[in-house]
Design a protein around this motif. Structure first.
Motif, short mmCIF file in Angstrom:
data_model
loop_
_atom_site.label_atom_id
_atom_site.label_comp_id
_atom_site.label_asym_id
_atom_site.label_seq_id
_atom_site.Cartn_x
_atom_site.Cartn_y
_atom_site.Cartn_z
N ILE A 197 104.96 85.99 31.18
CA ILE A 197 105.10 85.62 32.59
C ILE A 197 104.01 84.65 33.07
CG2 ILE A 197 103.81 87.59 33.52
CD1 ILE A 197 106.04 87.76 35.70
N ASN B 273 97.73 90.74 32.09
CA ASN B 273 97.39 91.27 33.41
C ASN B 273 96.93 92.70 33.16
OD1 ASN B 273 97.44 92.40 35.94
ND2 ASN B 273 99.57 91.95 36.39
N SER C 87 108.39 84.32 38.70
CA SER C 87 107.82 85.04 39.86
C SER C 87 106.38 84.64 40.17
CB SER C 87 107.85 86.55 39.60
OG SER C 87 109.16 86.97 39.37
N LYS C 88 105.61 84.27 39.14
CA LYS C 88 104.18 83.98 39.38
C LYS C 88 103.95 82.51 39.72
CE LYS C 88 103.41 88.13 38.50
NZ LYS C 88 103.05 89.08 39.53
N CYS D 36 111.04 89.39 35.50
CA CYS D 36 110.58 89.75 34.16
C CYS D 36 110.73 91.25 33.94
CB CYS D 36 109.12 89.33 34.04
SG CYS D 36 108.46 89.40 32.40
N MET D 37 110.68 91.99 35.05
CA MET D 37 110.75 93.45 34.96
C MET D 37 112.07 93.92 34.35
SD MET D 37 108.08 95.02 35.68
CE MET D 37 108.48 96.14 34.40
N ARG E 268 113.79 86.53 42.32
CA ARG E 268 114.00 87.46 41.20
C ARG E 268 114.69 86.77 40.03
NH1 ARG E 268 110.73 89.65 40.96
NH2 ARG E 268 111.34 91.57 39.91
N SER F 207 109.55 85.08 33.60
CA SER F 207 110.20 84.84 34.89
C SER F 207 109.45 83.73 35.63
CB SER F 207 110.19 86.11 35.75
OG SER F 207 108.93 86.27 36.37
N ASP G 270 105.69 89.46 26.66
CA ASP G 270 105.77 89.20 28.10
C ASP G 270 104.97 87.92 28.38
OD1 ASP G 270 105.36 89.09 30.82
OD2 ASP G 270 104.81 91.19 31.05
N TYR H 147 99.46 95.84 32.46
CA TYR H 147 100.13 95.77 33.76
C TYR H 147 100.86 97.09 34.04
CZ TYR H 147 103.87 94.49 37.01
OH TYR H 147 104.76 94.47 38.05
C1 LIG Z 1 102.39 90.93 33.22
C2 LIG Z 1 103.55 91.07 34.15
N1 LIG Z 1 104.78 91.24 33.66
C3 LIG Z 1 105.86 91.38 34.47
C4 LIG Z 1 105.71 91.35 35.83
C5 LIG Z 1 106.94 91.52 36.71
O1 LIG Z 1 107.46 90.28 36.99
P1 LIG Z 1 108.74 90.01 37.92
O2 LIG Z 1 108.24 90.02 39.34
O3 LIG Z 1 109.26 88.70 37.49
O4 LIG Z 1 109.71 91.12 37.67
C6 LIG Z 1 104.45 91.17 36.40
C7 LIG Z 1 104.27 91.15 37.86
O5 LIG Z 1 103.19 91.32 38.38
C8 LIG Z 1 103.34 91.02 35.53
O6 LIG Z 1 102.11 90.82 36.01
#
Ligand SMILES: Cc1ncc(COP(=O)(O)O)c(C=O)c1O
Length: 489
Positions: free
Chosen positions: A288, A258, A319-320, A183-184, A327, A317, A286, A208
């Motif tokens: 996520i 977050n 990722s969570k 997501c970054m 990635r 993404s 966002d 975040y």
């Molecule tokens: C709110 C939020 N956005 C984006 C990210 C980054 O996600 P990714 O690991 O998919 O790049 C995080 C990761 O902790 C997050 O908490």
């Protein structure tokens, strides 16, 4: 204290207690019937009854003759939730990296009790299943996929993502999607196509720290908005910054911010969209945490609420929920010019992502296992949030406030003002515990007495002892500053 579950009825009891702790089941409301529990949890009626008896013993539920079970009025968490935040209301350049460097170093170090990084434990992620898809893809397609793909990424993965988005009402074509490195990268791409260095971006407060880092790297200013721990940003403050400060870009979470866990109701999201349309501003959302909800329905992203809007860029993404290490994230936009700019930047920075991982992920998604997996981790996260909130209640100093997230897996704590969590962090590290101090989530310096705890590891003895110890350290810090205050008088 809740026992670690050995039996199925204890697991069911913990699940219901978690729903009460998080506020999904409110004091005085009717609990699901034994029949419903037996069906939903696939347990016998007698196991459901045993779970409810346990909850009656613990004072969480009350049985009412002829009428069923109700949540006891005293079962709710006694700790208050945090009040709406009150950031300074001015745009300022972002300088966050020095604050973060030390914190990040420890949050992935396995020697510390993992209350820091918002990373689900390997046991909760579907790693083994996913790895099998990767091994198969490598065996059967490894050679043909050892090349560059088009910058948008593998078509099959984009199709799977578009298919999932339809379920919550977003009509996306695979052509609207670019696969990113988490997501970054999606957020960095989105920011880079709609802003120029020196611009101001409106954000939630706290937010975040990764988003702050992107703003810093792109030379952008942040304007933090008052944010409620339940409902998200304050709409009148948003109107003011659009009107008076001429802000043209907003970066908000679609679900479970977050670190607060706040979740903006759809009617407020519609008001945000109306304001943004009126002031010709762009929203980067966002999402996520969108799949990690504890209530009956997934929160609806902004993009789904206004299918005709051309000022929304969606980022997310896996990722969570599945695999931070793969990635795999994505950015979606329905505006051709934005997509074109995103692809140019993608080509300039990374050329393309790794196709083999993307193909394996597409096959994992199309195998249908993702939804079962989500059901399992939602239950685990909700249970840990409930258990951790109770442990906080037992051990942290009087006056501590704790968030009530209805999704995701972090808790936000507001401690008495006298407790500085940067100092508490150093003390916690000496005791083998990691968490994230509040000032990492803002450039305002206003969260020096706050902290974030991760609930990404299932509840276990190590985590419980870590939270209890941290609470005691915080209570001792609060007592020391009280003594110092009285000895000065
Ligand atoms: C709110 C939020 N956005 C984006 C990210 C980054 O996600 P990714 O690991 O998919 O790049 C995080 C990761 O902790 C997050 O908490």
């Amino acid at each position: 204290m809740r026992a670690h579950p050995h039996f199925r009825y204890e697991e069911v009891a913990n699940l219901i207690a978690g729903l009460v702790d998080s506020g999904t089941l409110r004091p005085g409301s009717r609990a699901p019937s034994l029949r419903e529990i037996s069906k939903q949890q696939r347990v016998s009626l007698s196991t459901a009854l045993q779970a409810y008896r346990l909850l009656e013993d613990r004072g969480v539920l009350e049985a009412r003759p002829q009428s069923g079970h109700y949540v006891a009025s005293r079962a709710a968490l006694r700790l208050e939730p945090p009040a709406i935040s009150n950031p300074p209301g001015r745009a300022a350049p972002v300088v966050i990296s020095p604050t973060l460097s030390k914190v990040m170093q420890y949050s992935v170090d396995p020697r510390f009790v993992p209350l820091g990084g918002a990373i689900p434990s390997a046991e909760l992620l579907a790693a083994a299943r996913l790895d099998r898809f990767l091994a198969r893809a490598a065996r059967t397609k490894g050679v043909s996929y050892n090349t560059y793909t088009e910058p948008k990424g593998e078509l099959r993965l984009r199709q799977e993502i578009a298919r999932r988005a339809v379920r919550w009402g977003t009509a996306l074509s695979p052509e609207d999607i670019v696969i990113t490195s988490g997501c970054m990268e999606a957020i960095a791409l989105a920011l880079s196509i709609v802003t120029r260095p020196g611009d101001t971006v409106a954000i939630e407060s706290p937010t975040y720290f990764g988003l702050l880092r992107s703003l810093e790297a792109l030379g952008l200013k942040a304007l933090e908005l008052p944010t409620d721990a339940a409902d998200g940003i304050d709409l009148s403050a948003l109107k003011t910054v659009l009107e008076r400060n001429g802000v043209k870009t907003c970066l908000f979470s679609s679900s479970f911010n977050n670190p607060l866990g706040c979740n903006m109701p759809s009617e407020n999201k519609l008001k945000v969209l109306a304001l943004l349309a009126r002031y010709r501003a762009t929203l980067i959302e966002d999402d996520i945490n969108g799949d990690i909800y504890f209530g009956p329905q997934r929160p609806v992203p902004f993009m789904a609420l206004d299918p005709s809007a051309n000022n929304i860029i969606y980022c997310s993404s896996f990722s969570k929920t599945v695999a931070p290490g793969y990635r795999i994230g994505w950015m979606a936009t329905k505006t051709a010019a934005q997509m074109q700019s995103a692809l140019e930047r993608k080509l300039a920075f990374t050329l393309s992502g790794p196709p083999l991982l993307q193909v394996a992920f597409a096959e994992f998604l199309s195998s249908g296992g993702y939804d079962n997996h989500l059901r399992r981790i939602r239950r685990a996260f909700e249970d840990t949030i409930g258990q951790m909130s109770r442990a906080v209640e037992r051990s942290f100093p009087a006056g501590t406030k704790v968030s009530r997230p209805a999704g995701s897996f972090v808790l936000w704590l507001e401690l008495p003002k006298s407790v500085q969590t940067a100092a508490l962090f150093d003390e916690a590290l000496k005791n083998g515990i990691c968490f994230i101090p509040g000032n990492a989530f803002s450039i305002s310096g206003r969260y020096g007495h706050c902290l974030r705890l991760s609930c990404g590891h299932g509840w276990n003895e190590r985590i419980e002892k870590g939270v209890m110890k941290l609470g005691k350290l915080a209570a001792a810090a609060a007592a020391r500053s009280e003594d110092a205050f009285f000895s000065k008088r």
